[in-house]
Structure formats: structure tokens, C-alpha cells
Design a protein around this motif. Sequence first.
Motif, PDB file in Angstrom:
ATOM      1  N   PRO A 153       0.813  -1.225   0.000  1.00 56.56           N
ATOM      2  CA  PRO A 153       0.000   0.000   0.000  1.00 56.56           C
ATOM      3  C   PRO A 153       0.847   1.276   0.000  1.00 56.56           C
ATOM      4  O   PRO A 153       0.475   2.274  -0.620  1.00 56.56           O
ATOM      5  CB  PRO A 153      -0.822  -0.101   1.288  1.00 56.56           C
ATOM      6  N   ASP A 187       2.170   1.566  -3.603  1.00 54.89           N
ATOM      7  CA  ASP A 187       1.087   1.778  -4.559  1.00 54.89           C
ATOM      8  C   ASP A 187       0.557   3.209  -4.512  1.00 54.89           C
ATOM      9  O   ASP A 187       0.154   3.756  -5.536  1.00 54.89           O
ATOM     10  CB  ASP A 187      -0.044   0.784  -4.290  1.00 54.89           C
ATOM     11  N   GLN A 188       0.565   3.841  -3.352  1.00 51.10           N
ATOM     12  CA  GLN A 188       0.051   5.204  -3.252  1.00 51.10           C
ATOM     13  C   GLN A 188       0.949   6.213  -3.962  1.00 51.10           C
ATOM     14  O   GLN A 188       0.558   7.341  -4.201  1.00 51.10           O
ATOM     15  CB  GLN A 188      -0.165   5.599  -1.786  1.00 51.10           C
ATOM     16  N   ASP A 207      -2.425   9.077 -10.057  1.00 48.62           N
ATOM     17  CA  ASP A 207      -3.863   8.856  -9.998  1.00 48.62           C
ATOM     18  C   ASP A 207      -4.379   8.453 -11.384  1.00 48.62           C
ATOM     19  O   ASP A 207      -3.825   8.858 -12.404  1.00 48.62           O
ATOM     20  CB  ASP A 207      -4.524  10.160  -9.532  1.00 48.62           C
TER      21      ASP A 207
END
Length: 200
Positions: free
Chosen positions: A42, A45-46, A50
Motif C-alpha cells: 500500500p 502503490d500510493q 492517480d
Amino acid sequence: MANSDSSTDPSVIHDDDPSRRDVILIGAGAFAAIGGAAALWPLLDQMNPDASTLSLASIEVDLAPVEEGQAITVMWRGKPIFIRHRTAEEVDAAKDVKLNDLPDQLARNANLADTALATDENRAATDKEPWLVMIGICTHLGCIPQGQAVGSYKGEYGGWYCPCHGSQYDTAGRIRKGPAPENMYIPPYAFTSDTKIKIG
């Protein structure tokens, strides 16, 4: 007589046999590695862009409705892109400028080498010199220059005028006067047909 075969003797330890402790250590190590990767995923991935940003990685613009002397503004990656269909007079005015008269003599064109000079040919679209495509942001402090709308003030050089601090650009988007240190940047783009361009 006693059998001398050591394979059946329980007191003899063979190095090639995994012990119970080795199996537990391997299992625990694998479990820790998988758990660590699952915990880090996580966080990594952030950092990815976007989905809305990725969808704007490139855009296609239809130039057919833009007549000579008109300009449009489109958005690409959150930045305004100025597209102007220059008149023959605007092209000639840009070509007549000597490089020594320019505060910034580099083209700032993502489609050319970093050392390309700021001639009109290196700023305008290849083989389509009336078309000029630029990132519409003043290189001083990031304001949006005026000059796209019909009747708006275009400065002394007929290109664009930044109302924030008075930077003036010519009809090739080159800085001519004011505090801006560089010419307006040319984004990566290419004509996909006679009337369409792909930016990005």
C-alpha cells in the motif's frame, strides 16, 4: 553379526537430511517475507499517479475549427496549452527576430534537443509553421499570460502579455521583455493528421 550399515543407525546424523528446525526456519522466513511485502505494497502503490492523471497522459486535439488568426486553449496534465493558428504576418514577424535580440536563445522545445536555438522554425510545428503549440504558463512565477482571446492585450510584440509582472512574449512565444527568464515551453506533440495533434 551386527549390520555395519549406518543408514539404519539412528545415532548417525546425515547432513543432507533437513531437520525439523530447518523446516520451521524456512517457513517462518517465507511468512515474514510475504508479510513484509504485503505491508509495503500500500505504501508503494500510493506513489503511483492517480487514474485521472494517467488518462490525461496524452490528448488529441482537432484543429479543423481553428481558423487563421485564432487561438484555443486546452488542458493537458493540469496545464493550459496555447494553440495558435498564426497569420502570415505573425510568422514573418517571428522569423525576422535575430537570436541576439532574445533574452533566452534556447528553443525550450520538448521535441528537439535541449541545445536547439530559439528560431521560429524550432518553436513552430514541424512542416506546419503557422501552428504554434505551447504550455501557456509564464516562466517567471507561473501566471497565465493574456493573448489567447480575440481583442485581449498581446503586449508590444503581438504575442502574449503576462499581467502579473509584465513579461511580454512574441508571436513565437519567446520572452522579449520583462522578468521572465525563459521562453514559454513547447510540450511533446505531433500531428497525427493534417488537422489533429496528439499532445503527450
